[in-house]
Enzyme design. Structure first.
Site, mmCIF file in Angstrom:
data_model
loop_
_atom_site.group_PDB
_atom_site.id
_atom_site.type_symbol
_atom_site.label_atom_id
_atom_site.label_comp_id
_atom_site.label_asym_id
_atom_site.label_seq_id
_atom_site.Cartn_x
_atom_site.Cartn_y
_atom_site.Cartn_z
ATOM 1 N N LYS A 13 -29.552 129.545 -50.562
ATOM 2 C CA LYS A 13 -29.930 128.861 -49.608
ATOM 3 C C LYS A 13 -30.336 130.243 -48.159
ATOM 4 O O LYS A 13 -31.211 129.503 -47.250
ATOM 5 C CB LYS A 13 -28.881 127.888 -49.214
ATOM 6 C CG LYS A 13 -28.351 126.472 -49.650
ATOM 7 C CD LYS A 13 -26.792 126.179 -48.908
ATOM 8 C CE LYS A 13 -26.457 127.316 -49.316
ATOM 9 N NZ LYS A 13 -25.869 127.164 -50.115
ATOM 10 N N ARG A 88 -20.750 121.424 -45.350
ATOM 11 C CA ARG A 88 -20.159 121.365 -47.201
ATOM 12 C C ARG A 88 -19.112 120.175 -46.852
ATOM 13 O O ARG A 88 -18.381 120.436 -48.803
ATOM 14 C CB ARG A 88 -19.099 122.000 -46.813
ATOM 15 C CG ARG A 88 -19.553 123.497 -47.749
ATOM 16 C CD ARG A 88 -19.143 124.913 -46.781
ATOM 17 N NE ARG A 88 -18.909 125.558 -47.495
ATOM 18 C CZ ARG A 88 -20.439 127.164 -47.734
ATOM 19 N NH1 ARG A 88 -21.096 126.527 -46.664
ATOM 20 N NH2 ARG A 88 -19.952 127.931 -48.635
ATOM 21 N N ARG A 127 -22.718 140.158 -64.078
ATOM 22 C CA ARG A 127 -22.158 140.715 -62.285
ATOM 23 C C ARG A 127 -21.082 141.235 -62.762
ATOM 24 O O ARG A 127 -21.098 142.468 -62.838
ATOM 25 C CB ARG A 127 -22.175 139.727 -61.252
ATOM 26 C CG ARG A 127 -23.537 141.182 -60.878
ATOM 27 C CD ARG A 127 -23.426 140.085 -59.273
ATOM 28 N NE ARG A 127 -24.170 138.908 -59.129
ATOM 29 C CZ ARG A 127 -24.223 137.980 -58.055
ATOM 30 N NH1 ARG A 127 -23.147 137.952 -57.497
ATOM 31 N NH2 ARG A 127 -24.651 137.091 -58.136
ATOM 32 N N ARG A 135 -11.434 145.355 -59.260
ATOM 33 C CA ARG A 135 -11.915 143.740 -57.532
ATOM 34 C C ARG A 135 -12.884 142.848 -58.220
ATOM 35 O O ARG A 135 -13.432 142.033 -57.396
ATOM 36 C CB ARG A 135 -12.616 145.130 -57.195
ATOM 37 C CG ARG A 135 -12.502 144.310 -55.680
ATOM 38 C CD ARG A 135 -12.755 145.667 -54.647
ATOM 39 N NE ARG A 135 -12.649 144.895 -53.547
ATOM 40 C CZ ARG A 135 -13.504 145.730 -51.904
ATOM 41 N NH1 ARG A 135 -13.432 147.018 -52.050
ATOM 42 N NH2 ARG A 135 -13.996 144.810 -51.205
ATOM 43 N N ARG A 146 -15.356 129.422 -55.483
ATOM 44 C CA ARG A 146 -16.764 128.619 -54.487
ATOM 45 C C ARG A 146 -17.802 127.337 -55.367
ATOM 46 O O ARG A 146 -17.781 126.348 -54.909
ATOM 47 C CB ARG A 146 -16.815 129.873 -53.982
ATOM 48 C CG ARG A 146 -15.710 130.041 -53.037
ATOM 49 C CD ARG A 146 -17.237 131.537 -52.794
ATOM 50 N NE ARG A 146 -18.554 131.369 -52.067
ATOM 51 C CZ ARG A 146 -19.376 132.437 -51.916
ATOM 52 N NH1 ARG A 146 -18.889 134.164 -52.114
ATOM 53 N NH2 ARG A 146 -20.051 132.254 -50.924
#
Ligand code: ADP
Length: 190
Positions: A13, A88, A127, A135, A146
């Site tokens: 986006k 949202r 990733r 972390r 999310r």
């Protein structure tokens, strides 16, 4: 022309918004950017939003609706805006409809950037694996949250706009330029 870009985290986006800003002179209204600015400024809203954002959860509807309403009162939005990361939730979508009609603004297109969620999760996991360490794993965990939040709270706005006949979908797994061309075709037809 006023448009909404919809899609899960990682769908592109932000990238497509940047292209629309430079190619069509639209103004990008990213509630994520506005909230991050509030966090950086240590405003009251920012202080409350920070922990929620750090978890990947959603800030309350009232907060983001107020932020968007204030932003739409500024004159530069008259030439056209891209809503990026807003609405949202269905409540935010309903509030946006009311805001737009109150401010005499039209909604010209709602564009869903559709992506294969398995591919997004695999990308995120890769990733994290590559960079290693606690972390990076934390970050992957938050991104996964999310995606869950997107599926549960944001995806229901897709049928909301579908029922209004306003929704267009583009294949977000294509290259940046191919996605941009698909969006351009929708906007040229709108
Ligand atoms: P993305 O990286 O997916 O584009 P954003 O930058 O749009 O994410 O948003 C970052 C965070 O800000 C979200 O995870 C959420 O906590 C908060 N946020 C942004 N927009 C909204 C919104 N419309 N409603 C609720 N929370 C929001």
């Amino acid at each position: 022309m006023n448009i909404i870009l919809l899609g899960p985290p990682g769908a592109g986006k932000g990238t497509q918004s940047d292209l629309l800003v430079s190619r069509r002179g639209l103004i990008q209204l990213s509630t994520g950017d506005m909230l991050r600015a509030a966090v950086a400024a240590q405003s009251e809203v920012g202080l409350r939003a920070k922990a929620i954002m750090d978890r990947g959860d959603l800030v309350s509807d009232n907060v983001v609706i107020d932020i968007i309403s204030d932003r739409l009162d500024q004159d530069d939005t008259k030439t056209g805006v891209i809503f990026d990361g807003f609405p949202r939730t269905v409540a935010q979508a309903e509030a946006l409809d009311q805001l737009l009609s109150k401010k005499g603004m039209a909604l010209d297109a709602v564009i869903e950037i559709s992506v294969n969620e398995d591919a997004l999760v695999a990308r995120i996991a890769n990733r994290a694996g590559e960079s290693g360490g606690a972390r990076a794993d934390d970050n992957a965990e938050i991104l996964r949250n999310r995606l869950v939040v997107y599926r549960e709270q944001t995806a229901p706005i897709i049928p909301y706009y579908q029922e209004k006949g306003a929704l267009k979908t583009v294949d977000g797994m294509a290259s940046v330029e191919v996605v941009a061309a698909s969006i351009a075709a929708i906007l040229d037809a709108a």
